[in-house]
Design an enzyme around this catalytic site. Structure first.
Site, PDB file in Angstrom:
ATOM      1  CB  CYS A  94      -0.913  -0.044   1.213  1.00 40.62           C
ATOM      2  SG  CYS A  94      -1.510   1.548   1.788  1.00 40.62           S
TER       3      CYS A  94
ATOM      4  CB  CYS B 177       0.559   1.828   4.133  1.00 35.77           C
ATOM      5  SG  CYS B 177      -1.179   1.469   3.973  1.00 35.77           S
TER       6      CYS B 177
END
Lengths: 307, 106
Positions: B31, B34
């Protein structure tokens, strides 16, 4: 208050390339990353069309390299968001969520952001079924049924990516045809998990308080309303330039992008420059953003030198 | 304090039974946003006292993600006395996250 030579707003390819060039020209730039450090590329997975990376590179890895290279020559990269600017007099003021800074020149490289539908329930269920990032959230919808909103290339890309995880995708399109390129249309239409709802608009996101459970749809041809049960909604209806802080000062074009002097990165205010997607609705690529970021640094260096 | 790596084995102990507020960062290596938030959360963990900061890799601990209905990452949950008192998603600056967290620590 210290007076900076150059403040750069934005941390995508345009901002960080400008920072690299400006730092090498000893302008000691200060750069504000904003809420989405690294910009739009951090929402993608593999970037396959950035020259110099023949086997592709992850968007986040590419942006980490950009940042490292800009910092190597002295760019101060700050994890702060600009909340207001004052461009009324030279020695411009830039206020972040932490402090106020002053500078002789400012580069606006704030890029563009994904647009939302702006319907009831959409915000409430963000992170609880509503998403604008298939690569971040697709994983959580394994084996589920989801809806993709949009008819352009971005929506087709989201649908194709999501088809790896989910069982069924319904693409909800407002018109009776797709805006997406031929090649993307063909890829999607070949995918057995994808079906289309034409002439349909999403009017409301409904849920049980915890997560999204259904959508209220409206057919703009038959004018019929219906409830569509689904587990997720991925919104991919395009992008809008991030100009809200600057509208008051800077001339925009008819599409809302910053208007630069032909062949340069100068805006209508002396000393304020723009680069990347915030001033480009035509190309919108990482490499073109980096290119205009480089142009901006050179324009700024010459502008400062000529005074 | 340094950031804790939370797993199914230690989550209840570090988060639900903590005597201080706890910020949990749900993330995954695939991600993008993230990964950009990673160093920000880690720096906050070192700077802020009176708060425990930990991260859950949703690949390694899908049952924790499921328990809290995580459908998007990065998602941040703030716990106090074992209860969820705030939950929000998406990337942000260190300042934004700090302010949101401080609001619950006082």
């Amino acid at each position: 208050m210290a007076k900076e030579k150059l403040i750069i707003i934005g941390s995508g390819p345009a901002g960080l390339t400008a920072a690299l060039y400006a730092a090498r020209a000893e302008l000691q730039p200060i750069l504000f990353e904003g809420q989405q450090a690294g910009g739009q590329l951090t929402m993608t997975t593999e970037v396959e069309n950035f020259p110099g990376f023949p086997s592709g590179i992850l968007g986040t890895d590419l942006m980490s390299l950009f940042k490292k290279q800009a910092e190597r020559f002295g760019t101060r990269v700050m994890s702060e968001t600009v909340v207001d600017v004052d461009f009324s007099v030279p020695i411009f003021s830039v206020k972040t969520d932490k402090e106020t800074y002053q500078a002789e020149t400012v580069l606006i490289a704030t890029g563009a952001s994904a647009m939302w539908l702006g319907i009831p329930g959409e915000q409430e269920y963000q992170g609880r079924g509503v998403s604008a990032c298939a690569t971040c959230d697709g994983f959580f919808f394994r084996g589920k049924e989801i809806v993709v909103s949009g008819g352009g290339d971005a929506a087709m890309e989201e649908a194709l990516f999501l088809s790896r995880f989910v069982d069924k995708i319904t693409v909800v399109v407002r018109r009776d045809e797709l805006r997406a390129s031929k090649i993307m249309q063909e890829r999607v239409k070949k995918n057995s998990k994808v079906s289309f709802l034409w002439n349909t608009e999403i009017r409301e996101v409904l849920g049980d308080g915890q997560k999204l459970t259904s959508l209220r749809l409206w057919n703009n041809k038959t004018e019929e309303e219906s409830i569509f049960l689904t587990n997720g909604l991925f919104v991919a209806i395009g992008h809008k330039p991030n100009t809200s802080l600057f509208e008051k000062w800077i001339a925009l074009d008819e599409k809302g992008y910053i208007r630069c002097e032909e062949g340069s990165t100068r805006t209508n205010i002396e000393g304020i420059f723009a680069a990347g997607d915030v001033a480009d609705h035509v190309y919108r690529q990482a490499i073109t953003a980096a290119g205009t970021g480089c142009m901006a640094a050179i324009d700024i260096e010459r502008w400062l030198g000529s005074r | 304090m340094s950031e804790l790596t939370l797993t199914t084995d230690n989550f209840d102990f570090h988060v639900l039974q903590a005597d201080r507020p706890v910020l949990v960062d749900f993330w995954a290596p695939w991600c993008g946003p993230c990964k950009m938030m990673g160093p920000i959360v880690e720096a906050l963990a070192h700077e802020m006292e009176n708060v425990v900061i930990g991260k859950v890799n949703v690949d390694d601990a899908p049952e924790i993600a499921q328990r809290y209905n995580i459908l998007s990452i990065p998602t941040f949950i703030i716990f106090k006395g074992g209860q969820v008192i705030d939950q929000f998603s998406g990337s942000m600056t260190k300042e934004t996250l700090r302010v949101r967290l401080e609001h619950h620590v006082k």
